[in-house]
Design a protein around this motif. Sequence first.
Motif, PDB file in Angstrom:
ATOM      1  N   LEU A 236      96.678  72.743  33.023  1.00  0.00           N
ATOM      2  CA  LEU A 236      96.914  73.808  33.974  1.00  0.00           C
ATOM      3  C   LEU A 236      98.005  74.740  33.808  1.00  0.00           C
ATOM      4  CD1 LEU A 236      96.329  71.360  37.342  1.00  0.00           C
ATOM      5  CD2 LEU A 236      94.976  73.412  36.376  1.00  0.00           C
ATOM      6  N   GLU A 237      99.084  74.347  32.978  1.00  0.00           N
ATOM      7  CA  GLU A 237      99.933  75.088  32.994  1.00  0.00           C
ATOM      8  C   GLU A 237      99.691  76.019  31.836  1.00  0.00           C
ATOM      9  OE1 GLU A 237     103.332  72.381  31.449  1.00  0.00           O
ATOM     10  OE2 GLU A 237     103.487  71.744  33.395  1.00  0.00           O
ATOM     11  N   GLN A 238      98.715  76.143  31.039  1.00  0.00           N
ATOM     12  CA  GLN A 238      98.173  76.818  29.778  1.00  0.00           C
ATOM     13  C   GLN A 238      97.463  78.084  30.527  1.00  0.00           C
ATOM     14  OE1 GLN A 238      96.050  75.062  26.665  1.00  0.00           O
ATOM     15  NE2 GLN A 238      97.541  73.237  26.777  1.00  0.00           N
ATOM     16  N   ILE A 239      97.148  78.131  31.895  1.00  0.00           N
ATOM     17  CA  ILE A 239      96.398  79.068  32.644  1.00  0.00           C
ATOM     18  C   ILE A 239      96.922  79.930  33.426  1.00  0.00           C
ATOM     19  CG2 ILE A 239      94.332  79.336  34.270  1.00  0.00           C
ATOM     20  CD1 ILE A 239      93.619  76.419  33.698  1.00  0.00           C
ATOM     21  N   ASP A 240      96.728  81.227  33.113  1.00  0.00           N
ATOM     22  CA  ASP A 240      97.505  82.358  33.979  1.00  0.00           C
ATOM     23  C   ASP A 240      96.522  82.526  35.162  1.00  0.00           C
ATOM     24  OD1 ASP A 240      98.336  84.778  34.957  1.00  0.00           O
ATOM     25  OD2 ASP A 240      98.591  85.775  33.110  1.00  0.00           O
TER      26      ASP A 240
END
Length: 167
Positions: free
Chosen positions: A33-37
């Motif tokens: 989830l942290e990889q998604i802007d």
Amino acid sequence: MYSANSVKSSIEHLYNGAIHELGYKRSAVETLLEQIDFKALAQAVAHNAKRVYGYVVKGNVPLPLEYRGRDLLEQRAVMLYEDVNRFSIGIVVLFHSLELWLKEDGTLVTVSCVTVSYLGGVLRTEYREIRGYLWGCGLDVNLEVLTEELRGMCAPVYQGKVPLYEL
């Protein structure tokens, strides 16, 4: 209408459901989830959203053949994930897919699609119907693949190829 918050909420709901339904570890889900802007993703889904029809016929012949049935989702949506099985018999290619769509209201919908393509795409028909509960319909979502696809949807936003929408 899409917003960064509604898109983020829907995607987080999907990913957190995979912890229970598919056995993903919470730490792995949080990392993905942290990889998604989500701001860029909201712009991308707003730009790519379209009407989804229950039945479509498309022809690539001299006299254009095109038919669209009823609006299946009754609002615009963007496909986030597709699990496709392909079969071919001579000049006919048959695809059966399970699709995950994100509707404008933030709802995730699972759709089953059967596509028949004749003579290399000269004539193509698609039949779609809404499936049941996301995790009970047989759609096996690979979150790593989905994350890469979502990040890929953001690339045209970063490159300035997508107009910016007020979301």
